[in-house]
Design an enzyme around this catalytic site. Structure first.
Site, PDB file in Angstrom:
ATOM      1  N   SER A 186       0.833  -1.203   0.000  1.00  0.00           N
ATOM      2  CA  SER A 186       0.000   0.000   0.000  1.00  0.00           C
ATOM      3  C   SER A 186       0.863   1.247   0.000  1.00  0.00           C
ATOM      4  O   SER A 186       1.982   1.238   0.493  1.00  0.00           O
ATOM      5  CB  SER A 186      -0.921   0.041   1.212  1.00  0.00           C
ATOM      6  OG  SER A 186      -1.645   1.266   1.198  1.00  0.00           O
TER       7      SER A 186
ATOM      8  N   HIS B  48      -7.467  -3.532   4.693  1.00  0.00           N
ATOM      9  CA  HIS B  48      -6.866  -2.193   4.735  1.00  0.00           C
ATOM     10  C   HIS B  48      -7.602  -1.269   3.757  1.00  0.00           C
ATOM     11  O   HIS B  48      -7.989  -0.149   4.096  1.00  0.00           O
ATOM     12  CB  HIS B  48      -5.377  -2.284   4.388  1.00  0.00           C
ATOM     13  CG  HIS B  48      -4.746  -0.981   3.981  1.00  0.00           C
ATOM     14  ND1 HIS B  48      -4.962  -0.403   2.751  1.00  0.00           N
ATOM     15  CD2 HIS B  48      -3.926  -0.125   4.646  1.00  0.00           C
ATOM     16  CE1 HIS B  48      -4.302   0.741   2.673  1.00  0.00           C
ATOM     17  NE2 HIS B  48      -3.668   0.927   3.808  1.00  0.00           N
ATOM     18  N   ASN B  49      -7.806  -1.744   2.550  1.00  0.00           N
ATOM     19  CA  ASN B  49      -8.494  -0.909   1.558  1.00  0.00           C
ATOM     20  C   ASN B  49      -9.948  -0.662   1.941  1.00  0.00           C
ATOM     21  O   ASN B  49     -10.480   0.426   1.714  1.00  0.00           O
ATOM     22  CB  ASN B  49      -8.437  -1.557   0.178  1.00  0.00           C
ATOM     23  CG  ASN B  49      -7.079  -1.406  -0.483  1.00  0.00           C
ATOM     24  OD1 ASN B  49      -6.071  -1.274   0.211  1.00  0.00           O
ATOM     25  ND2 ASN B  49      -7.043  -1.426  -1.797  1.00  0.00           N
TER      26      ASN B  49
ATOM     27  N   LYS C 177      -4.403  -6.777   3.171  1.00  0.00           N
ATOM     28  CA  LYS C 177      -4.380  -5.600   2.275  1.00  0.00           C
ATOM     29  C   LYS C 177      -5.804  -5.244   1.842  1.00  0.00           C
ATOM     30  O   LYS C 177      -6.169  -4.074   1.746  1.00  0.00           O
ATOM     31  CB  LYS C 177      -3.497  -5.876   1.056  1.00  0.00           C
ATOM     32  CG  LYS C 177      -3.568  -4.809  -0.043  1.00  0.00           C
ATOM     33  CD  LYS C 177      -3.043  -3.481   0.442  1.00  0.00           C
ATOM     34  CE  LYS C 177      -3.012  -2.317  -0.515  1.00  0.00           C
ATOM     35  NZ  LYS C 177      -3.537  -2.318  -1.811  1.00  0.00           N
TER      36      LYS C 177
ATOM     37  N   GLU D 297      -9.942   1.976   4.362  1.00  0.00           N
ATOM     38  CA  GLU D 297      -9.667   3.215   3.613  1.00  0.00           C
ATOM     39  C   GLU D 297     -10.979   3.786   3.027  1.00  0.00           C
ATOM     40  O   GLU D 297     -11.219   4.995   3.079  1.00  0.00           O
ATOM     41  CB  GLU D 297      -8.665   2.874   2.514  1.00  0.00           C
ATOM     42  CG  GLU D 297      -8.267   3.966   1.576  1.00  0.00           C
ATOM     43  CD  GLU D 297      -7.315   3.422   0.488  1.00  0.00           C
ATOM     44  OE1 GLU D 297      -6.365   2.673   0.820  1.00  0.00           O
ATOM     45  OE2 GLU D 297      -7.545   3.716  -0.692  1.00  0.00           O
TER      46      GLU D 297
HETATM   47  P1  NDP Z   1      -1.350  -1.799 -14.036  1.00  0.00           P
HETATM   48  O1  NDP Z   1      -2.292  -2.414 -13.087  1.00  0.00           O
HETATM   49  O2  NDP Z   1      -1.812  -0.714 -14.916  1.00  0.00           O
HETATM   50  O3  NDP Z   1      -0.707  -2.970 -14.940  1.00  0.00           O
HETATM   51  C1  NDP Z   1       0.176  -2.691 -15.992  1.00  0.00           C
HETATM   52  C2  NDP Z   1       1.309  -3.711 -16.002  1.00  0.00           C
HETATM   53  O4  NDP Z   1       0.795  -5.045 -16.166  1.00  0.00           O
HETATM   54  C3  NDP Z   1       2.249  -3.469 -17.171  1.00  0.00           C
HETATM   55  O5  NDP Z   1       3.570  -3.769 -16.758  1.00  0.00           O
HETATM   56  C4  NDP Z   1       1.741  -4.473 -18.197  1.00  0.00           C
HETATM   57  O6  NDP Z   1       2.679  -4.834 -19.163  1.00  0.00           O
HETATM   58  C5  NDP Z   1       1.429  -5.636 -17.303  1.00  0.00           C
HETATM   59  N1  NDP Z   1       0.548  -6.611 -17.927  1.00  0.00           N
HETATM   60  C6  NDP Z   1      -0.773  -6.467 -18.221  1.00  0.00           C
HETATM   61  N2  NDP Z   1      -1.240  -7.587 -18.795  1.00  0.00           N
HETATM   62  C7  NDP Z   1      -0.205  -8.452 -18.892  1.00  0.00           C
HETATM   63  C8  NDP Z   1      -0.073  -9.771 -19.378  1.00  0.00           C
HETATM   64  N3  NDP Z   1      -1.105 -10.437 -19.879  1.00  0.00           N
HETATM   65  N4  NDP Z   1       1.152 -10.346 -19.330  1.00  0.00           N
HETATM   66  C9  NDP Z   1       2.201  -9.687 -18.815  1.00  0.00           C
HETATM   67  N5  NDP Z   1       2.133  -8.434 -18.313  1.00  0.00           N
HETATM   68  C10 NDP Z   1       0.940  -7.834 -18.346  1.00  0.00           C
HETATM   69  O7  NDP Z   1      -0.031  -1.274 -13.263  1.00  0.00           O
HETATM   70  P2  NDP Z   1       0.160  -0.551 -11.859  1.00  0.00           P
HETATM   71  O8  NDP Z   1       1.629  -0.319 -11.762  1.00  0.00           O
HETATM   72  O9  NDP Z   1      -0.785   0.584 -11.663  1.00  0.00           O
HETATM   73  O10 NDP Z   1      -0.253  -1.652 -10.788  1.00  0.00           O
HETATM   74  C11 NDP Z   1       0.410  -2.902 -10.708  1.00  0.00           C
HETATM   75  C12 NDP Z   1      -0.247  -3.731  -9.629  1.00  0.00           C
HETATM   76  O11 NDP Z   1      -0.129  -3.057  -8.387  1.00  0.00           O
HETATM   77  C13 NDP Z   1      -1.747  -3.959  -9.853  1.00  0.00           C
HETATM   78  O12 NDP Z   1      -2.058  -5.263  -9.437  1.00  0.00           O
HETATM   79  C14 NDP Z   1      -2.388  -2.942  -8.953  1.00  0.00           C
HETATM   80  O13 NDP Z   1      -3.681  -3.334  -8.544  1.00  0.00           O
HETATM   81  C15 NDP Z   1      -1.416  -2.909  -7.788  1.00  0.00           C
HETATM   82  N6  NDP Z   1      -1.400  -1.687  -7.008  1.00  0.00           N
HETATM   83  C16 NDP Z   1      -1.491  -0.472  -7.600  1.00  0.00           C
HETATM   84  C17 NDP Z   1      -1.483   0.691  -6.856  1.00  0.00           C
HETATM   85  C18 NDP Z   1      -1.534   2.012  -7.534  1.00  0.00           C
HETATM   86  O14 NDP Z   1      -1.569   3.027  -6.810  1.00  0.00           O
HETATM   87  N7  NDP Z   1      -1.531   2.090  -8.847  1.00  0.00           N
HETATM   88  C19 NDP Z   1      -1.371   0.646  -5.388  1.00  0.00           C
HETATM   89  C20 NDP Z   1      -1.207  -0.659  -4.852  1.00  0.00           C
HETATM   90  C21 NDP Z   1      -1.237  -1.767  -5.645  1.00  0.00           C
HETATM   91  P3  NDP Z   1       2.782  -4.014 -20.554  1.00  0.00           P
HETATM   92  O15 NDP Z   1       3.592  -2.802 -20.245  1.00  0.00           O
HETATM   93  O16 NDP Z   1       3.462  -4.960 -21.466  1.00  0.00           O
HETATM   94  O17 NDP Z   1       1.370  -3.688 -20.972  1.00  0.00           O
END
Ligand code: NDP
Length: 476
Positions: free
Chosen positions: A128, A185-186, A182, A189
């Protein structure tokens, strides 16, 4: 092979987490499905530490020291399974796969069992703090095997946020325990944000204060018991002026709250476990109501109001009442969330230490707050505390605000200002402290129409009354 840890999935979260590892002196292998993200990370931030850029999953795995530690930070759901399927054939027994995305905990339970069958550790890990937390130190909630934590813990504890020198990372429990915590936690939130929004609405609609004036109130509240990240950013947001209109920024933001699902999962699980998390549920439904566009359009100007305008002789006193009502409602929301963690821990056999969870939420995460220290202390006094709300410290804190809470909820009800979380938290408070609830009547009704039986207050056993016959009572 020289990388101590690897990160695959380099969107905002993975990119910042990889940089965090590198800045803390770890050699980090980095990989992303589309190579561009990996290349730009190394090009833009290569100077921050040691990165090993890998263009293929095979090169990525080959770059890692054994036991390999692979953080998967991709879009939760099918993408996580796709990455695991590609990764697993390349790994060897003892290697550790860490899913740091927002997975739903039953998926984590399934993945952990599947990987354990192949001699691999799978760590469902809650992270988080958003993108800034990932870079500067998030709150980290790792589940999976204790054995994996022996290897992983020291690394994660180094990149986590710290409060008073204590890292905001600890072993949570086996299987999906990390992602479960987690999730809750959300959920908390959601409740916290809804309560803050209701407090704002009371001052705005009730007292007619401007956004900027309310921002000052929140800034003031942030110096006391309510001190927290969410109160702090609320003050900041309320003080912000919209560059386009020159008016308060919040006034031009559409009033439809969205959600990504963790609140909904929390409520669904609470229903499964039978835990009344009314604050979190009301907060989740309040978001749904705000987004019910056709229903709201059908109701505006049609449904009668018949309100009584708020009568406030002393504005400062009312503001103080709202502050106390907010604090009391917040204690209820946390108490309910910790109840849910206790119920899940018992149901799934996870052995989660609730005091430790409050401790790792003190920094890095969105619900970080001064009062989490008090929660940790409550569980240190009594590890099996049945109700956080009834801990002497919290019972006393709420006692000091209960009058204010009732005044605020009554005034809001008369004025027609919706305060679902304030009101339902107060109803929960009155319900849980009641010596006798009207559930006696419900049990009698259930016995009447469905022969569902009932217990008696005056003797042990289970009974049924022959309602359709001569109404004699038999012991079931
Ligand atoms: P996203 O959730 O937007 O995911 C994008 C990433 O996933 C890219 O690296 C993308 O690769 C990859 N991806 C998507 N589909 C595939 C696939 N089929 N095979 C391989 N790679 C794939 O990214 P975030 O950074 O926002 O979040 C990452 C994780 O962290 C998520 O699970 C999210 O819920 C969690 N999270 C996010 C928070 C936030 O504030 N954003 C906070 C806490 C947790 P490519 O570049 O090739 O498309």
């Amino acid at each position: 092979a020289r990388a101590q840890i690897g990160v695959t999935g380099l969107a905002v979260m993975g990119r910042n987490l990889a940089r965090n590892f590198a800045r803390n002196g770890f050699v980090v292998a980095v990989h992303n499905r589309s190579v561009g993200r990996m290349r730009s990370l190394v090009a833009e931030h290569g100077g921050e530490g040691e990165f090993v850029g890998a263009e293929s999953m095979a090169d990525f795995v080959a770059a890692l020291e054994r036991p390999r530690k692979v953080v998967v930070m991709v879009k939760a759901g099918a993408a996580t399974d796709a990455v695991i399927d590609e990764l697993v054939p390349l790994l060897e027994p003892g290697d550790i796969v860490i899913d740091a995305g927002n997975a739903h905990f039953p998926d984590t339970v399934r993945r952990e069992a599947a990987l354990a069958g192949r001699g691999l550790h799978f760590v469902g890990c809650g992270v988080s703090g958003g993108e800034e937390g990932a870079l500067l130190g998030p709150s980290i909630m790792p589940g999976g095997s204790r054995e994996s934590y022996e290897v992983l813990g020291p690394i994660l504890e180094k990149v986590a946020a710290t409060v008073d020198g204590v890292p905001c990372c600890t072993y949570v429990g086996p299987q999906g325990a990390g992602h479960f915590v987690k999730m809750v936690h959300n959920g908390i939130e959601y409740a916290d944000m809804q309560l803050i929004a209701e407090a704002y609405d009371l001052l705005r609609q009730g007292l007619g204060m401007s956004a900027a004036e309310i921002g000052e109130v929140f800034a003031q509240w942030n110096t006391g018991d309510l001190e927290s990240f969410l109160i702090e950013i609320t003050a900041d947001v309320l003080a912000h002026t919209d560059p386009l209109t020159g008016g308060a920024f919040v006034d031009v933001v559409a009033d439809r709250a969205e959600q990504k699902g963790t609140g909904r999962w929390t409520v669904q699980n609470a229903l499964d476990l039978g835990v009344p998390i009314t604050g979190i549920a009301e907060a989740t439904f309040a978001r749904a109501l705000s987004g019910s566009v056709p229903q709201r359009a059908a109701a505006v100007g049609v449904l009668a109001a018949d309100t009584v305008a708020l009568q406030v002789d002393d504005r400062d006193a009312f503001v103080e009442d709202v502050r106390r009502a907010l604090y009391a409602s917040k204690v209820v929301a946390y108490s309910q969330g910790f109840d849910q963690i206790a119920a899940a821990s018992a149901q799934y056999g996870w052995g989660i230490d609730r005091g430790a969870m409050a401790r790792i939420w003190r920094g890095g995460c969105i619900i970080r707050a001064r009062f989490l220290d008090r929660i940790t202390q409550a569980y240190e006094r009594e590890a099996d505390l049945p109700l956080l709300l009834a801990d002497p410290y919290f019972a006393d804190a709420v006692a000091q605000g209960v009058g204010a809470w009732r005044r605020v909820v009554s005034a809001a009800t008369l004025a027609g200002i919706p305060t679902p979380a304030f009101s339902s938290s107060l109803a929960y408070y009155d319900g849980v402290r009641a010596e006798r609830l009207p559930a006696n009547l419900i049990q009698a009704q259930r016995d009447f129409f469905g022969a569902h039986t009932y217990a008696r207050t005056d003797r042990p056993g289970t009974f049924h009354t022959d309602w359709s016959g001569d109404r004699t009572e038999t012991e079931a």
